[in-house]
Design a protein around this motif. Structure first.
Motif, mmCIF file in Angstrom:
data_model
loop_
_atom_site.group_PDB
_atom_site.id
_atom_site.type_symbol
_atom_site.label_atom_id
_atom_site.label_comp_id
_atom_site.label_asym_id
_atom_site.label_seq_id
_atom_site.Cartn_x
_atom_site.Cartn_y
_atom_site.Cartn_z
ATOM 1 N N SER A 173 0.749 -1.173 -0.018
ATOM 2 C CA SER A 173 0.055 -0.046 0.008
ATOM 3 C C SER A 173 0.969 1.258 0.090
ATOM 4 C CB SER A 173 -1.004 -0.025 1.247
ATOM 5 O OG SER A 173 -1.960 -0.911 1.255
ATOM 6 N N TYR A 174 1.822 1.233 -0.812
ATOM 7 C CA TYR A 174 2.970 2.223 -0.961
ATOM 8 C C TYR A 174 3.416 2.622 -2.372
ATOM 9 C CZ TYR A 174 6.790 4.960 1.039
ATOM 10 O OH TYR A 174 7.674 6.211 1.016
ATOM 11 N N PRO A 175 3.465 3.636 -2.826
ATOM 12 C CA PRO A 175 3.339 4.930 -2.126
ATOM 13 C C PRO A 175 1.822 5.183 -1.724
ATOM 14 C CG PRO A 175 3.198 5.643 -4.460
ATOM 15 C CD PRO A 175 3.451 4.041 -4.199
ATOM 16 N N PRO A 176 1.606 5.922 -0.373
ATOM 17 C CA PRO A 176 0.299 6.166 0.207
ATOM 18 C C PRO A 176 -0.554 6.673 -0.983
ATOM 19 C CG PRO A 176 2.011 7.120 1.548
ATOM 20 C CD PRO A 176 2.699 6.596 0.212
ATOM 21 N N HIS A 177 -1.883 6.245 -1.008
ATOM 22 C CA HIS A 177 -2.617 6.765 -1.889
ATOM 23 C C HIS A 177 -4.161 6.870 -1.273
ATOM 24 C CE1 HIS A 177 -3.198 2.165 -1.413
ATOM 25 N NE2 HIS A 177 -4.348 2.628 -1.795
ATOM 26 N N LYS A 178 -5.013 7.427 -2.241
ATOM 27 C CA LYS A 178 -6.127 7.735 -1.661
ATOM 28 C C LYS A 178 -7.412 7.678 -2.745
ATOM 29 C CE LYS A 178 -6.882 12.775 -2.068
ATOM 30 N NZ LYS A 178 -8.063 12.743 -2.836
ATOM 31 N N HIS A 179 -8.665 7.323 -2.423
ATOM 32 C CA HIS A 179 -9.751 7.325 -3.302
ATOM 33 C C HIS A 179 -11.081 7.879 -2.620
ATOM 34 C CE1 HIS A 179 -10.318 3.606 -1.275
ATOM 35 N NE2 HIS A 179 -9.289 3.099 -1.727
ATOM 36 N N THR A 186 -9.372 9.662 -13.027
ATOM 37 C CA THR A 186 -8.088 9.815 -12.164
ATOM 38 C C THR A 186 -8.437 9.358 -10.685
ATOM 39 O OG1 THR A 186 -7.420 11.915 -13.335
ATOM 40 C CG2 THR A 186 -6.594 11.406 -11.214
ATOM 41 N N GLU A 187 -9.517 9.506 -10.104
ATOM 42 C CA GLU A 187 -9.659 9.023 -8.738
ATOM 43 C C GLU A 187 -11.208 8.561 -8.646
ATOM 44 O OE1 GLU A 187 -9.286 10.631 -4.247
ATOM 45 O OE2 GLU A 187 -8.681 11.819 -5.955
ATOM 46 N N SER A 188 -11.442 7.920 -7.923
ATOM 47 C CA SER A 188 -12.939 7.210 -7.600
ATOM 48 C C SER A 188 -13.265 7.095 -6.267
ATOM 49 C CB SER A 188 -13.243 6.029 -8.054
ATOM 50 O OG SER A 188 -12.373 4.597 -7.934
ATOM 51 N N ILE A 263 -7.067 5.506 -8.357
ATOM 52 C CA ILE A 263 -6.266 6.127 -6.924
ATOM 53 C C ILE A 263 -5.626 7.419 -7.247
ATOM 54 C CG2 ILE A 263 -6.432 3.851 -6.050
ATOM 55 C CD1 ILE A 263 -3.498 3.637 -6.503
ATOM 56 N N ARG A 264 -5.323 8.143 -6.220
ATOM 57 C CA ARG A 264 -4.304 9.247 -6.750
ATOM 58 C C ARG A 264 -3.061 9.039 -5.654
ATOM 59 N NH1 ARG A 264 -6.189 15.399 -6.238
ATOM 60 N NH2 ARG A 264 -7.750 14.481 -7.603
ATOM 61 N N ASP A 265 -1.743 8.874 -5.994
ATOM 62 C CA ASP A 265 -0.753 9.060 -5.128
ATOM 63 C C ASP A 265 -0.582 9.996 -4.453
ATOM 64 O OD1 ASP A 265 -0.188 6.224 -5.975
ATOM 65 O OD2 ASP A 265 1.282 6.812 -7.337
ATOM 66 N N HIS A 266 0.041 9.938 -3.045
ATOM 67 C CA HIS A 266 0.282 11.074 -2.195
ATOM 68 C C HIS A 266 1.586 11.864 -3.053
ATOM 69 C CE1 HIS A 266 1.810 13.774 1.080
ATOM 70 N NE2 HIS A 266 0.929 13.163 1.720
ATOM 71 N N PRO A 267 1.340 13.134 -3.386
ATOM 72 C CA PRO A 267 2.449 13.950 -3.952
ATOM 73 C C PRO A 267 3.955 13.904 -3.577
ATOM 74 C CG PRO A 267 0.924 15.425 -3.034
ATOM 75 C CD PRO A 267 0.354 13.876 -2.885
ATOM 76 N N ASP A 268 3.846 13.607 -1.916
ATOM 77 C CA ASP A 268 5.386 13.484 -1.524
ATOM 78 C C ASP A 268 5.843 12.099 -1.736
ATOM 79 O OD1 ASP A 268 4.773 16.124 -0.662
ATOM 80 O OD2 ASP A 268 4.491 15.811 1.364
ATOM 81 N N HIS A 269 5.282 11.085 -1.986
ATOM 82 C CA HIS A 269 5.934 10.041 -2.085
ATOM 83 C C HIS A 269 5.540 9.290 -3.630
ATOM 84 C CE1 HIS A 269 6.052 9.897 2.374
ATOM 85 N NE2 HIS A 269 4.919 10.493 2.290
#
Length: 294
Positions: A173-179, A186-188, A263-269
């Motif tokens: 589950s890396y890089p951290p991501h969100k939905h 792009t993201e659901s 999913i969208r990855d965390h921009p820092d990772h």
């Protein structure tokens, strides 16, 4: 800063969400959302359980042992498996508005992954050899994904579910991501449950960090039988302890017109993905020795 109340609300330790015949019972009301559900059913040898599906579709997935599923005029013999660490398993899909019976001569543990849905699809059997096995990431971010009910591999109305196995010492589950937002293509938006098992009764770690003010903020030390609820937020990493494989079952559902995992990855990772082409996949994968897609 994560508070104790937030930890307890989102990190359900083994036994704390037991109810009736279920060792774990998470429904939309308990989770505080609209669709996603997960139950873990433990059957003694010769045990029988009746599942009334209601407004939800369900997949019956053996965690250990096998069972017979009778539903909608069909009978499915699930061979199952010894445990989640050795192989993929067959499974059964049971539609909404159905009365199903689950029985097991030798006993076992069975995950019931569910989602409130609109369409009533046919009851079906999912053979183990047809489960796509994917090797994702590389190096110490290598993990195995069993895509038994991914959005593009098995037809459901709302439910999305996969298994992830992370070799000891690796991060997944890396890089951290969100939905948790709708961005077409792009993201659901998906509510998600992580259910964990750790080989040899070890401990793993799972992080959820806020993607918005007041969002979910949890650092969970997870053991076999634990679950983490993710209504929103950046989730990951999931960290396997050295020498112990970390297993988790992901159950997701959302309100979108399309059943899709975006999913969208965390921009820092997100840079970590750029390092993978230059690294080999962990040679311990796949765990059952079969060929897998990358």
């Amino acid at each position: 800063m994560t508070t104790t109340d937030e930890q307890q609300r989102h990190h359900l330790r083994a036994g704390r969400a037991a109810r009736g015949p279920y060792a774990l019972d998470i429904d939309p009301e308990r989770a505080g959302w609209e669709r996603s559900s997960l139950r873990v059913l433990e059957l003694e040898p010769g045990g029988v359980h009746t599942l009334v599906t209601g407004e939800s579709e369900w997949i019956i997935l053996p965690l250990s042992g096998g069972c017979t599923v009778q539903a909608a005029g069909e009978i499915f013999e699930l061979l199952g498996r010894k445990d989640v660490f050795g192989s993929v398993t067959d499974f059964a899909y049971v539609p909404r508005d159905t009365r199903a019976q689950i029985s097991s001569g030798a006993g076992g543990r069975f995950a019931l992954a569910g989602a409130k849905c609109e369409r009533r699809l046919p009851a079906r059997y999912g053979p183990a050899p047809e489960v796509p096995v994917e090797l994702r990431g590389a190096g110490t971010c290598s993990r195995q994904v069993n895509n038994f009910a991914a959005a593009d591999t098995f037809d459901c109305d709302r439910l999305i579910a996969v298994e992830v196995l992370t070799p000891g010492g690796n991060w997944s589950s890396y890089p951290p991501h969100k939905h948790d937002e709708h961005h077409p293509g792009t993201e659901s938006v998906l509510e998600e449950i992580y259910y964990f098992e750790v080989e040899g009764d070890g401990l793993g770690y799972h992080r959820v960090s806020p993607s918005r003010p007041g969002g979910t903020d949890v650092l969970a030390e997870v053991a076999t039988g634990d679950a983490v609820l993710i209504p929103d937020g950046w989730h990951g990493p999931s960290i396997a302890p050295p020498g112990r494989t970390l297993y988790y079952l992901n159950v997701m559902a959302g309100p979108g017109e399309q059943r899709e995992w975006l999913i969208r990855d965390h921009p820092d990772h997100r840079w970590i993905r750029d390092t993978w082409p230059a690294q080999p996949v962990d040679p311990r994968l796949p765990l059952d020795g079969t060929e897998a897609a990358r």
